[in-house]
Design an enzyme around this catalytic site. Structure first.
Site, PDB file in Angstrom:
ATOM      1  N   LEU A  33       8.500  -7.148   2.738  1.00 11.43           N
ATOM      2  CA  LEU A  33       8.942  -5.865   2.168  1.00 11.43           C
ATOM      3  C   LEU A  33       8.570  -5.725   0.692  1.00 11.43           C
ATOM      4  O   LEU A  33       9.242  -5.018  -0.058  1.00 11.43           O
ATOM      5  CB  LEU A  33      10.448  -5.666   2.383  1.00 11.43           C
ATOM      6  CG  LEU A  33      10.879  -5.631   3.861  1.00 11.43           C
ATOM      7  CD1 LEU A  33      12.391  -5.504   3.986  1.00 11.43           C
ATOM      8  CD2 LEU A  33      10.219  -4.486   4.601  1.00 11.43           C
ATOM      9  N   SER A  34       7.498  -6.418   0.273  1.00 10.84           N
ATOM     10  CA  SER A  34       7.058  -6.303  -1.131  1.00 10.84           C
ATOM     11  C   SER A  34       6.514  -4.906  -1.404  1.00 10.84           C
ATOM     12  O   SER A  34       6.749  -4.349  -2.471  1.00 10.84           O
ATOM     13  CB  SER A  34       6.014  -7.378  -1.464  1.00 10.84           C
ATOM     14  OG  SER A  34       4.971  -7.377  -0.517  1.00 10.84           O
ATOM     15  N   SER A  35       5.786  -4.319  -0.468  1.00 15.49           N
ATOM     16  CA  SER A  35       5.415  -2.905  -0.608  1.00 15.49           C
ATOM     17  C   SER A  35       5.823  -2.119   0.632  1.00 15.49           C
ATOM     18  O   SER A  35       5.810  -0.893   0.615  1.00 15.49           O
ATOM     19  CB  SER A  35       3.905  -2.755  -0.866  1.00 15.49           C
ATOM     20  OG  SER A  35       3.167  -3.175   0.257  1.00 15.49           O
ATOM     21  N   ASP A  56       7.770 -14.062   3.893  1.00 13.92           N
ATOM     22  CA  ASP A  56       6.445 -14.141   3.274  1.00 13.92           C
ATOM     23  C   ASP A  56       5.499 -14.815   4.279  1.00 13.92           C
ATOM     24  O   ASP A  56       5.865 -15.839   4.874  1.00 13.92           O
ATOM     25  CB  ASP A  56       6.552 -14.965   1.983  1.00 13.92           C
ATOM     26  CG  ASP A  56       5.306 -14.868   1.122  1.00 13.92           C
ATOM     27  OD1 ASP A  56       4.194 -15.087   1.653  1.00 13.92           O
ATOM     28  OD2 ASP A  56       5.445 -14.591  -0.069  1.00 13.92           O
ATOM     29  N   SER A 121     -11.698  -4.716   4.847  1.00 13.72           N
ATOM     30  CA  SER A 121     -11.882  -3.500   4.045  1.00 13.72           C
ATOM     31  C   SER A 121     -13.358  -3.262   3.743  1.00 13.72           C
ATOM     32  O   SER A 121     -14.138  -4.219   3.607  1.00 13.72           O
ATOM     33  CB  SER A 121     -11.124  -3.678   2.725  1.00 13.72           C
ATOM     34  OG  SER A 121     -11.585  -2.752   1.771  1.00 13.72           O
ATOM     35  N   TYR A 145     -10.268  -8.923  -4.630  1.00 12.59           N
ATOM     36  CA  TYR A 145      -9.728  -8.388  -3.364  1.00 12.59           C
ATOM     37  C   TYR A 145     -10.791  -8.470  -2.265  1.00 12.59           C
ATOM     38  O   TYR A 145     -10.516  -8.928  -1.146  1.00 12.59           O
ATOM     39  CB  TYR A 145      -9.283  -6.940  -3.569  1.00 12.59           C
ATOM     40  CG  TYR A 145      -8.906  -6.207  -2.303  1.00 12.59           C
ATOM     41  CD1 TYR A 145      -7.725  -6.495  -1.630  1.00 12.59           C
ATOM     42  CD2 TYR A 145      -9.740  -5.210  -1.771  1.00 12.59           C
ATOM     43  CE1 TYR A 145      -7.378  -5.805  -0.462  1.00 12.59           C
ATOM     44  CE2 TYR A 145      -9.398  -4.529  -0.620  1.00 12.59           C
ATOM     45  CZ  TYR A 145      -8.227  -4.831   0.043  1.00 12.59           C
ATOM     46  OH  TYR A 145      -7.882  -4.155   1.200  1.00 12.59           O
ATOM     47  N   GLY A 272     -16.360   0.658 -12.634  1.00 12.94           N
ATOM     48  CA  GLY A 272     -16.357  -0.093 -11.375  1.00 12.94           C
ATOM     49  C   GLY A 272     -16.178   0.767 -10.139  1.00 12.94           C
ATOM     50  O   GLY A 272     -16.317   0.282  -9.024  1.00 12.94           O
ATOM     51  N   ASP A 273     -15.829   2.064 -10.317  1.00 14.86           N
ATOM     52  CA  ASP A 273     -15.660   2.919  -9.139  1.00 14.86           C
ATOM     53  C   ASP A 273     -17.010   3.142  -8.459  1.00 14.86           C
ATOM     54  O   ASP A 273     -18.016   3.427  -9.113  1.00 14.86           O
ATOM     55  CB  ASP A 273     -15.078   4.281  -9.545  1.00 14.86           C
ATOM     56  CG  ASP A 273     -13.556   4.290  -9.508  1.00 14.86           C
ATOM     57  OD1 ASP A 273     -12.973   3.246  -9.159  1.00 14.86           O
ATOM     58  OD2 ASP A 273     -12.962   5.335  -9.842  1.00 14.86           O
TER      59      ASP A 273
HETATM   60  N1  LIG Z   1      -4.945   1.756   3.370  1.00 14.41           N
HETATM   61  C1  LIG Z   1      -6.258   1.619   3.389  1.00 14.41           C
HETATM   62  O1  LIG Z   1      -7.010   2.583   3.153  1.00 14.41           O
HETATM   63  C2  LIG Z   1      -6.881   0.281   3.734  1.00 14.41           C
HETATM   64  C3  LIG Z   1      -8.282   0.178   3.671  1.00 14.41           C
HETATM   65  C4  LIG Z   1      -8.865  -1.045   3.984  1.00 14.41           C
HETATM   66  C5  LIG Z   1      -8.089  -2.114   4.369  1.00 14.41           C
HETATM   67  N2  LIG Z   1      -6.732  -1.984   4.410  1.00 14.41           N
HETATM   68  C6  LIG Z   1      -5.947  -3.156   4.814  1.00 14.41           C
HETATM   69  O2  LIG Z   1      -4.982  -2.773   5.784  1.00 14.41           O
HETATM   70  C7  LIG Z   1      -3.804  -3.574   5.643  1.00 14.41           C
HETATM   71  C8  LIG Z   1      -2.587  -2.692   5.551  1.00 14.41           C
HETATM   72  O3  LIG Z   1      -2.692  -1.868   4.398  1.00 14.41           O
HETATM   73  P1  LIG Z   1      -1.670  -0.669   4.077  1.00 14.41           P
HETATM   74  O4  LIG Z   1      -2.446   0.416   3.459  1.00 14.41           O
HETATM   75  O5  LIG Z   1      -0.832  -0.397   5.261  1.00 14.41           O
HETATM   76  O6  LIG Z   1      -0.813  -1.346   2.917  1.00 14.41           O
HETATM   77  P2  LIG Z   1       0.767  -1.532   2.723  1.00 14.41           P
HETATM   78  O7  LIG Z   1       0.972  -2.068   1.334  1.00 14.41           O
HETATM   79  O8  LIG Z   1       1.499  -0.277   3.112  1.00 14.41           O
HETATM   80  O9  LIG Z   1       1.101  -2.647   3.790  1.00 14.41           O
HETATM   81  C9  LIG Z   1       1.004  -4.033   3.520  1.00 14.41           C
HETATM   82  C10 LIG Z   1       2.274  -4.675   4.051  1.00 14.41           C
HETATM   83  O10 LIG Z   1       2.159  -6.083   3.864  1.00 14.41           O
HETATM   84  C11 LIG Z   1       3.406  -6.568   3.355  1.00 14.41           C
HETATM   85  N3  LIG Z   1       3.112  -7.798   2.598  1.00 14.41           N
HETATM   86  C12 LIG Z   1       2.384  -7.915   1.459  1.00 14.41           C
HETATM   87  N4  LIG Z   1       2.341  -9.220   1.071  1.00 14.41           N
HETATM   88  C13 LIG Z   1       3.071  -9.915   1.993  1.00 14.41           C
HETATM   89  C14 LIG Z   1       3.403 -11.283   2.144  1.00 14.41           C
HETATM   90  N5  LIG Z   1       2.995 -12.220   1.248  1.00 14.41           N
HETATM   91  N6  LIG Z   1       4.162 -11.659   3.200  1.00 14.41           N
HETATM   92  C15 LIG Z   1       4.605 -10.731   4.096  1.00 14.41           C
HETATM   93  N7  LIG Z   1       4.322  -9.420   4.005  1.00 14.41           N
HETATM   94  C16 LIG Z   1       3.560  -9.018   2.954  1.00 14.41           C
HETATM   95  C17 LIG Z   1       3.951  -5.434   2.490  1.00 14.41           C
HETATM   96  O11 LIG Z   1       5.349  -5.498   2.276  1.00 14.41           O
HETATM   97  C18 LIG Z   1       3.525  -4.208   3.308  1.00 14.41           C
HETATM   98  O12 LIG Z   1       4.533  -3.860   4.246  1.00 14.41           O
HETATM   99  C19 LIG Z   1      -4.045  -4.480   4.435  1.00 14.41           C
HETATM  100  O13 LIG Z   1      -4.488  -5.732   4.887  1.00 14.41           O
HETATM  101  C20 LIG Z   1      -5.155  -3.773   3.674  1.00 14.41           C
HETATM  102  O14 LIG Z   1      -5.928  -4.680   2.924  1.00 14.41           O
HETATM  103  C21 LIG Z   1      -6.106  -0.817   4.091  1.00 14.41           C
END
Ligand SMILES: NC(=O)c1ccc[n+]([C@@H]2O[C@H](COP(=O)([O-])OP(=O)(O)OC[C@H]3O[C@@H](n4cnc5c(N)ncnc54)[C@H](O)[C@@H]3O)[C@@H](O)[C@H]2O)c1
Length: 310
Positions: A33-35, A56, A121, A145, A272-273
């Site tokens: 639940l960190s994000s 975690d 990604s 990343y 970097g964008d």
């Molecule tokens: N959103 C995008 O456009 C996008 C694009 C490419 C890849 N991704 C990948 O998709 C995945 C999900 O992304 P999202 O956009 O839903 O992000 P998000 O931040 O909403 O979800 C990530 C989740 O992982 C949990 N988390 C983070 N570190 C953790 C840890 N150490 N232990 C347990 N839980 C942990 C967070 O609490 C969160 O619920 C990620 O792996 C991200 O790299 C997303």
């Protein structure tokens, strides 16, 4: 089927959980639940086929938890998702995304899981030579990343060769939709939506001609659901639309859906964008029978409606 979803309280993960429960599966979530947010799992929490473990992914107890739950498939989405945060603190990024992924894979292997479906990604392509980026394009990590996501792909391939743990890697382009957080730099759709609904100013960096490939979260989740079968074993697929949308076009579309004025402020481009990005979904069409179904206008309407109802 019994599954475990890491990061299942997040934007994409929770949408996947709802989909898998809707398909009749049993789902355990591991999320610190960190994000992520409990609210994203409000519907799932009512199901007897659902459980949440606030943990975690690096925790030593993950292995015991997985051995008890014995998932057939592990969908690994938990991650630190900010490129800028990874540049500011590459050690923290590697701890979460590299060490975390290795702990998830080792726990999945020791629990006898059949397969891992991994969220990678488009960052792994760096500055691609061709757009839309073909599925077999060379990778070129240009941020911590991207390096950590790519290292997850390498570990998957290694675990398959060493232990026979199957995998599918899904390379996600810019995912948008309900539940995406407007905080941080990742979700420009949710940032524009949130600001325009509040009547706050919006910023476009550069001259507005930068492009991205926006794919709706329900379509991405469909890709994960398909990859949970034996389809796509040992392969990686781009999940994107192949279509480029400029920042200026996106702002106009979100403003239109939100009923707000289309008047962004322009600020200098950020270092970097990438000037352009889109990925070719053709291999996913062939290998998973997947294709993006939601056009941008429809997806944005759903996203704005959700944001308005919060
Ligand atoms: N959103 C995008 O456009 C996008 C694009 C490419 C890849 N991704 C990948 O998709 C995945 C999900 O992304 P999202 O956009 O839903 O992000 P998000 O931040 O909403 O979800 C990530 C989740 O992982 C949990 N988390 C983070 N570190 C953790 C840890 N150490 N232990 C347990 N839980 C942990 C967070 O609490 C969160 O619920 C990620 O792996 C991200 O790299 C997303």
């Amino acid at each position: 089927m019994r599954l475990l979803v890491t990061g299942g309280a997040g934007f994409i993960g929770s949408t996947l959980v709802d989909r898998l429960l809707g398909d009749g599966h049993e789902v355990a979530v591991v999320d610190d639940l960190s994000s992520g947010d409990h609210k994203n799992l409000a519907a799932a929490a009512g199901s007897p086929r659902f459980q949440l473990h606030e943990l975690d992914i690096r925790a030593a107890v993950l292995s015991g938890l997985m051995s008890e739950w014995r998932p057939e498939v592990v969908c690994h989405l938990a991650a630190q998702i900010s490129v800028r945060a990874s540049v500011a603190d590459p050690v923290r990024d590697a701890r979460l995304n590299v060490e975390g992924t290795v702990n998830v894979l080792e726990a999945a292997r020791s629990a006898g899981a059949r397969k891992v479906v991994y969220a990678s990604s488009v960052a792994v392509y760096g500055r691609p030579a061709a757009i839309p980026v073909p599925g077999d394009a060379a990778t070129d990590a240009r941020s911590p990343y991207a390096a950590s996501k790519l290292s997850g792909e390498i570990y998957l391939s290694m675990f398959r060769a060493l232990h026979g743990l199957e995998y599918t890697t899904l390379v996600l382009s810019n995912v948008y939709g309900p539940r995406q957080s407007p905080e941080g730099e990742a979700g420009v759709v949710s940032i524009f939506t949130d600001a325009l609904l509040r009547g706050s100013p919006t910023v476009v960096y550069g001259d507005g001609s930068q492009t991205r490939d926006y794919v709706f979260v329900d379509d991405v989740v469909e890709g994960f659901a398909r990859a949970c079968s034996s389809r796509g074993d040992g392969r990686r697929f781009n999940l994107g639309t192949g279509t480029q949308t400029t920042d200026r076009e996106l702002h106009a579309l979100v403003a239109g859906a939100a009923g707000a004025a289309d008047e962004p402020r322009f600020e200098p481009a950020r270092l970097g964008d990438l000037p352009a990005m889109a990925v070719d979904p053709a291999p996913a069409v062939e290998g998973l029978g997947w294709r993006p179904r939601t056009d941008l206008a429809t997806g944005l309407k759903a996203t704005v409606e959700w944001a308005r109802s919060r």
